[in-house]
Design a protein around this motif. Sequence first.
Motif, PDB file in Angstrom:
ATOM      1  N   ARG A   1       0.822  -1.211   0.000  1.00 23.29           N
ATOM      2  CA  ARG A   1       0.000   0.000   0.000  1.00 23.29           C
ATOM      3  C   ARG A   1       0.852   1.256   0.000  1.00 23.29           C
ATOM      4  O   ARG A   1       0.403   2.324  -0.455  1.00 23.29           O
ATOM      5  N   TRP A   2       2.097   1.140   0.473  1.00 25.50           N
ATOM      6  CA  TRP A   2       2.954   2.322   0.544  1.00 25.50           C
ATOM      7  C   TRP A   2       3.229   2.905  -0.842  1.00 25.50           C
ATOM      8  O   TRP A   2       3.565   4.087  -0.980  1.00 25.50           O
ATOM      9  N   SER A   3       3.051   2.106  -1.889  1.00 25.76           N
ATOM     10  CA  SER A   3       3.324   2.583  -3.248  1.00 25.76           C
ATOM     11  C   SER A   3       2.464   3.790  -3.600  1.00 25.76           C
ATOM     12  O   SER A   3       2.918   4.689  -4.326  1.00 25.76           O
ATOM     13  N   ILE A   4       1.253   3.865  -3.073  1.00 30.46           N
ATOM     14  CA  ILE A   4       0.398   5.005  -3.412  1.00 30.46           C
ATOM     15  C   ILE A   4       0.876   6.279  -2.727  1.00 30.46           C
ATOM     16  O   ILE A   4       0.684   7.381  -3.243  1.00 30.46           O
ATOM     17  N   GLU A   5       1.538   6.153  -1.592  1.00 29.93           N
ATOM     18  CA  GLU A   5       2.120   7.325  -0.941  1.00 29.93           C
ATOM     19  C   GLU A   5       3.254   7.886  -1.793  1.00 29.93           C
ATOM     20  O   GLU A   5       3.422   9.112  -1.898  1.00 29.93           O
ATOM     21  N   GLU A   6       4.023   7.000  -2.408  1.00 26.85           N
ATOM     22  CA  GLU A   6       5.098   7.441  -3.294  1.00 26.85           C
ATOM     23  C   GLU A   6       4.532   8.089  -4.554  1.00 26.85           C
ATOM     24  O   GLU A   6       5.080   9.060  -5.075  1.00 26.85           O
ATOM     25  N   VAL A   7       3.409   7.558  -5.045  1.00 30.24           N
ATOM     26  CA  VAL A   7       2.744   8.164  -6.198  1.00 30.24           C
ATOM     27  C   VAL A   7       2.317   9.586  -5.869  1.00 30.24           C
ATOM     28  O   VAL A   7       2.572  10.521  -6.639  1.00 30.24           O
ATOM     29  N   TYR A   8       1.681   9.766  -4.707  1.00 28.74           N
ATOM     30  CA  TYR A   8       1.267  11.112  -4.292  1.00 28.74           C
ATOM     31  C   TYR A   8       2.469  12.041  -4.136  1.00 28.74           C
ATOM     32  O   TYR A   8       2.417  13.215  -4.511  1.00 28.74           O
ATOM     33  N   ARG A   9       3.545  11.512  -3.567  1.00 37.66           N
ATOM     34  CA  ARG A   9       4.733  12.358  -3.358  1.00 37.66           C
ATOM     35  C   ARG A   9       5.238  12.911  -4.689  1.00 37.66           C
ATOM     36  O   ARG A   9       5.569  14.098  -4.795  1.00 37.66           O
ATOM     37  N   GLN A  10       5.277  12.064  -5.706  1.00 34.89           N
ATOM     38  CA  GLN A  10       5.769  12.510  -7.006  1.00 34.89           C
ATOM     39  C   GLN A  10       4.774  13.418  -7.718  1.00 34.89           C
ATOM     40  O   GLN A  10       5.156  14.408  -8.352  1.00 34.89           O
ATOM     41  N   LEU A  11       3.484  13.106  -7.608  1.00 32.84           N
ATOM     42  CA  LEU A  11       2.474  13.933  -8.262  1.00 32.84           C
ATOM     43  C   LEU A  11       2.456  15.353  -7.703  1.00 32.84           C
ATOM     44  O   LEU A  11       2.292  16.330  -8.436  1.00 32.84           O
ATOM     45  N   LYS A  12       2.652  15.488  -6.374  1.00 29.43           N
ATOM     46  CA  LYS A  12       2.530  16.788  -5.719  1.00 29.43           C
ATOM     47  C   LYS A  12       3.869  17.516  -5.580  1.00 29.43           C
ATOM     48  O   LYS A  12       3.914  18.615  -5.017  1.00 29.43           O
ATOM     49  N   GLU A  13       4.942  16.935  -6.092  1.00 28.35           N
ATOM     50  CA  GLU A  13       6.254  17.568  -6.014  1.00 28.35           C
ATOM     51  C   GLU A  13       6.230  18.901  -6.770  1.00 28.35           C
ATOM     52  O   GLU A  13       5.968  18.948  -7.976  1.00 28.35           O
ATOM     53  N   PRO A  14       6.472  20.039  -6.075  1.00 26.05           N
ATOM     54  CA  PRO A  14       6.354  21.349  -6.733  1.00 26.05           C
ATOM     55  C   PRO A  14       7.330  21.559  -7.882  1.00 26.05           C
ATOM     56  O   PRO A  14       7.055  22.340  -8.795  1.00 26.05           O
TER      57      PRO A  14
ATOM     58  N   GLU B   1     -10.294  20.475 -11.760  1.00 20.63           N
ATOM     59  CA  GLU B   1     -10.529  19.116 -12.239  1.00 20.63           C
ATOM     60  C   GLU B   1      -9.643  18.818 -13.439  1.00 20.63           C
ATOM     61  O   GLU B   1      -9.135  17.700 -13.592  1.00 20.63           O
ATOM     62  N   ALA B   2      -9.445  19.821 -14.294  1.00 22.77           N
ATOM     63  CA  ALA B   2      -8.560  19.639 -15.442  1.00 22.77           C
ATOM     64  C   ALA B   2      -7.126  19.384 -14.994  1.00 22.77           C
ATOM     65  O   ALA B   2      -6.412  18.577 -15.599  1.00 22.77           O
ATOM     66  N   ARG B   3      -6.693  20.057 -13.937  1.00 22.47           N
ATOM     67  CA  ARG B   3      -5.339  19.839 -13.424  1.00 22.47           C
ATOM     68  C   ARG B   3      -5.123  18.393 -12.995  1.00 22.47           C
ATOM     69  O   ARG B   3      -4.063  17.811 -13.246  1.00 22.47           O
ATOM     70  N   VAL B   4      -6.117  17.828 -12.341  1.00 24.84           N
ATOM     71  CA  VAL B   4      -6.007  16.430 -11.923  1.00 24.84           C
ATOM     72  C   VAL B   4      -5.919  15.523 -13.145  1.00 24.84           C
ATOM     73  O   VAL B   4      -5.105  14.599 -13.195  1.00 24.84           O
ATOM     74  N   ALA B   5      -6.759  15.788 -14.143  1.00 23.95           N
ATOM     75  CA  ALA B   5      -6.752  14.966 -15.359  1.00 23.95           C
ATOM     76  C   ALA B   5      -5.429  15.091 -16.111  1.00 23.95           C
ATOM     77  O   ALA B   5      -4.902  14.099 -16.627  1.00 23.95           O
ATOM     78  N   ILE B   6      -4.862  16.291 -16.157  1.00 25.80           N
ATOM     79  CA  ILE B   6      -3.572  16.507 -16.838  1.00 25.80           C
ATOM     80  C   ILE B   6      -2.467  15.737 -16.135  1.00 25.80           C
ATOM     81  O   ILE B   6      -1.659  15.049 -16.770  1.00 25.80           O
ATOM     82  N   ALA B   7      -2.412  15.850 -14.811  1.00 29.22           N
ATOM     83  CA  ALA B   7      -1.386  15.127 -14.049  1.00 29.22           C
ATOM     84  C   ALA B   7      -1.564  13.616 -14.198  1.00 29.22           C
ATOM     85  O   ALA B   7      -0.581  12.879 -14.308  1.00 29.22           O
ATOM     86  N   THR B   8      -2.812  13.158 -14.217  1.00 28.38           N
ATOM     87  CA  THR B   8      -3.090  11.727 -14.364  1.00 28.38           C
ATOM     88  C   THR B   8      -2.629  11.216 -15.718  1.00 28.38           C
ATOM     89  O   THR B   8      -1.986  10.169 -15.817  1.00 28.38           O
TER      90      THR B   8
END
Length: 280
Positions: free
Chosen positions: A234-247, A265-272
């Motif tokens: 489950r820790w893998s999703i924490e690493e995903v969030y860390r990279q997605l939110k890296e400024p 909402e578009a920002r989330v879709a773009i990052a995804t």
Amino acid sequence: MIDQSWVEKQVLSLTLGEIKVWCRRKRLRFTRQQIVLYVMALAQQQHRAVHFKAIHAQMGETSYQGFMKNLAVLSPLWAVLEERYRRQAGIGFDNTTVIDSSLLPSKNEEHITEMDWKGGRATLRKKGGISRKVCGEKCLTVINSANQLVYNRLMDHINCSDQNVLKNPYTLVKKGLRRGVLLMDRGFSNRKVYEGVHFLNQTLPGFDVSVISPPHPKQKWQLTPEQQQQYKKRWSIEEVYRQLKEPFGPYKLTMRGVRRRALREARVAIATLAWNMQHT
């Protein structure tokens, strides 16, 4: 990050009728090329982490107010493009599914207004016995064993409880969940989740899912050693969030500087989309 030629090809393949439906408009006064430019303007602004005024200065087709309105009108197309790519790349559920939520702050505490509270964007959070005001959006994310984003969307408001997300597990079934193990922290865990998954295992043909979540502090049962080993994934999703939110990272999933819900909402879709393109 995002292949502009792919985006242009996908937008040009859409009929004007489809675009009107997804943008919820009866009329659209844009050429196909203008639609591509506005759609890519959102990705460029996020990728370069610049103010929208800098992007507007490059385009210079209308006033800044009109430019922002046009961006908001066409921003729903990013969710369509992101979903299209997942289908084309075959991104979906597999033997390991991880679900979690994360807060995407948009303002510092001193800038929170009454409108933020009324709009469901502000809340109180306690940590270490200290309460602080938080403003932003809450994002719900589901990944598979390859760390691909199977689902990534903003929740209705910042106070949406994780406890309610899976009270009807069929919501994930409709998105493609059929087998394997579902990993989640105790915030998502409750009796209705286990009962719902058990009911689907008994009644839905081809459905075979087991849930692994640590017990709440007052519960007396414990995970088995085998479950504890699986739960480490489950820790893998924490690493995903860390990279997605890296400024300073390539995805820059942040809500700062964006007021309109459609643009968030578009920002989330773009990052995804950018993430899945990198992990396919």
